[in-house]
Write a protein that holds these residues in place. Structure first.
Motif, mmCIF file in Angstrom:
data_model
loop_
_atom_site.group_PDB
_atom_site.id
_atom_site.type_symbol
_atom_site.label_atom_id
_atom_site.label_comp_id
_atom_site.label_asym_id
_atom_site.label_seq_id
_atom_site.Cartn_x
_atom_site.Cartn_y
_atom_site.Cartn_z
ATOM 1 N N PHE A 41 -6.988 116.115 -3.532
ATOM 2 C CA PHE A 41 -6.383 115.221 -4.905
ATOM 3 C C PHE A 41 -7.722 114.769 -5.525
ATOM 4 O O PHE A 41 -7.693 114.787 -6.703
ATOM 5 C CB PHE A 41 -5.326 114.347 -4.466
ATOM 6 N N SER A 42 -8.518 114.164 -4.755
ATOM 7 C CA SER A 42 -9.658 113.173 -5.401
ATOM 8 C C SER A 42 -10.489 114.280 -6.083
ATOM 9 O O SER A 42 -11.179 113.980 -7.261
ATOM 10 C CB SER A 42 -10.397 112.565 -4.552
ATOM 11 N N HIS A 43 -10.806 115.448 -5.562
ATOM 12 C CA HIS A 43 -11.627 116.635 -6.193
ATOM 13 C C HIS A 43 -11.178 116.736 -7.915
ATOM 14 O O HIS A 43 -12.051 117.137 -8.564
ATOM 15 C CB HIS A 43 -11.642 117.757 -5.327
ATOM 16 N N TYR A 44 -10.261 116.784 -7.919
ATOM 17 C CA TYR A 44 -9.534 117.238 -9.192
ATOM 18 C C TYR A 44 -9.260 115.705 -9.982
ATOM 19 O O TYR A 44 -9.241 115.711 -11.374
ATOM 20 C CB TYR A 44 -8.226 117.972 -9.191
ATOM 21 N N PHE A 45 -8.723 114.625 -9.238
ATOM 22 C CA PHE A 45 -8.326 113.705 -10.239
ATOM 23 C C PHE A 45 -9.412 112.763 -10.760
ATOM 24 O O PHE A 45 -9.253 112.166 -11.763
ATOM 25 C CB PHE A 45 -7.383 112.582 -9.186
ATOM 26 N N PRO A 47 -12.732 113.794 -11.838
ATOM 27 C CA PRO A 47 -12.942 114.263 -12.918
ATOM 28 C C PRO A 47 -11.787 114.244 -14.309
ATOM 29 O O PRO A 47 -12.432 114.117 -15.419
ATOM 30 C CB PRO A 47 -13.273 115.906 -12.655
ATOM 31 N N PHE A 48 -10.477 114.190 -13.837
ATOM 32 C CA PHE A 48 -9.592 114.124 -14.854
ATOM 33 C C PHE A 48 -9.636 112.729 -15.577
ATOM 34 O O PHE A 48 -9.712 112.464 -16.714
ATOM 35 C CB PHE A 48 -8.225 114.236 -14.198
#
Length: 363
Positions: A41-45, A47-48
């Motif tokens: 989740f961190s990998h996408y959150f 950058p968001f």
């Protein structure tokens, strides 16, 4: 969920699925699941958050070196709760009341923190919820949780209001209904204590991990009638499942620390710190180890006391005891490198957890 699928439904077809019955297995699986989910989740959150410019505002009266952290993604507590909640739903037994009480605590206090973080970002001046509003919301949710705990305890114990002193064999105080007020104080106090500690990269996350580990051991022992009786701990029906819940939280916090360690790529914000502290308070109440929480979470206590002493001293004498409070800023202003402050506080937290664990035997 998986307990019911594999153990309850498939045990008749293969004895292997009996492994899903054991708390130790599900606790380890919950930790691994929480870690992996939060990492992914961190990998996408993160950058968001960067794309949406959801960044941290820095107080101007603090150490000047912190100004360079302005704009670092915040509301990272969502990362913790994402992995935690899913992992708990997968691995814990959902017929145990304590599981739902802890989940309600996490969601409600994380909601308060999210509101505070959201308003800070929207206004861009570090002004979130009014202190009085935040406090009232904490009191409200803590009151709901405290009453629920007292009611559940009333079903399994003839002394739901008992307060147990560690290190003593038979030192027990029956507080009756006043235990509900005491519980509210513990939950709100723990929530704010972790919040005050969350001022440096990974400073709150490290002690949170050692506190989780300590509470998990007490929860496991308290839920085992043989071990609890032998070690003279209060037996708490169903608290073994709290170990699974804490393991899920441990894994999720560990994943968050991957990105939160110095120099931090994301901050947990009040979204994370308020919920973490509240969970510690609730679990300490469930396993009847409030004093153990004070010891294991000693770093949080020290940070809180430093603020209280600073405010009291300034209002009564006009003098400050510390260069700045909470106390971690005091050491920064004494020219300690931030990484040194963080690691030394982590070391102290480990030592305090070891002291707390001696309460298992010294009764």
């Amino acid at each position: 969920m998986l307990y019911y699928l594999f153990y309850k439904q498939l045990i008749a077809y293969a004895h292997f699925f009996n492994i899903f019955y054991y708390i130790t297995f599900r606790a380890m699986a919950a930790a691994a699941t929480g870690f992996l989910l939060s990492m992914v989740f961190s990998h996408y959150f993160i950058p968001f958050l960067k794309k949406k410019q959801i960044g941290q505002t820095i107080r101007e009266d603090g150490p000047k070196r912190h100004l360079q952290k302005a704009g670092t993604p915040t509301i990272g507590g969502v990362i913790i709760w994402f992995g935690f909640i899913i992992s708990v739903l997968l691995w814990a037994r959902l017929d145990v009341n304590w599981v739902w009480i802890i989940l309600f605590t996490a969601i409600s206090f994380a909601f308060i923190g999210f509101l505070d973080d959201f308003l800070k970002i929207k206004r861009g001046k570090g002004n979130g919820l009014k202190a009085r509003t935040k406090f009232y919301l904490q009191i409200f949710f803590a009151s709901v949780v405290s009453v629920l705990i007292f009611v559940v305890y009333s079903r399994y114990s003839n002394c739901p209001g008992c307060f147990y002193m560690p290190f003593f064999k038979n030192l027990v105080f029956n507080m009756g209904l006043f235990y509900i007020l005491f519980s509210i104080f513990v939950i709100v106090g723990a929530s704010n204590a972790v919040n005050l500690t969350d001022g440096l990269d990974g400073l709150a996350t490290g002690p949170s991990l050692t506190t989780i580990f300590t509470l998990a051991i007490f929860a496991y022992v308290s839920g085992n009638l043989v071990l609890a009786t032998y070690l003279r701990l209060p037996y708490v029906f169903g608290s073994g499942e709290v170990t699974v819940v804490l393991s899920a939280l441990f894994g999720s916090c560990l994943a968050f620390l991957w990105y939160n360690c110095y120099p931090a790529e994301v901050f947990m914000g009040d979204t994370g710190s308020l919920g973490l502290g509240a969970i510690f308070g609730v679990i300490a109440i469930i396993v009847k180890e409030e004093v153990v929480l004070v010891i294991a979470g000693g770093i949080f206590v020290i940070e809180t006391i430093s603020v209280i002493l600073q405010v009291a001293s300034f209002k009564t004498t006009g003098e400050r005891i510390f260069k700045m409070a909470p106390i971690h800023h005091h050491f920064e202003l004494k020219n300690w490198p931030e990484s040194k402050v963080i690691i030394r506080f982590w070391i102290m937290s480990i030592l305090l957890s070891l002291v707390a664990l001696t309460a298992l035997k010294l009764r």
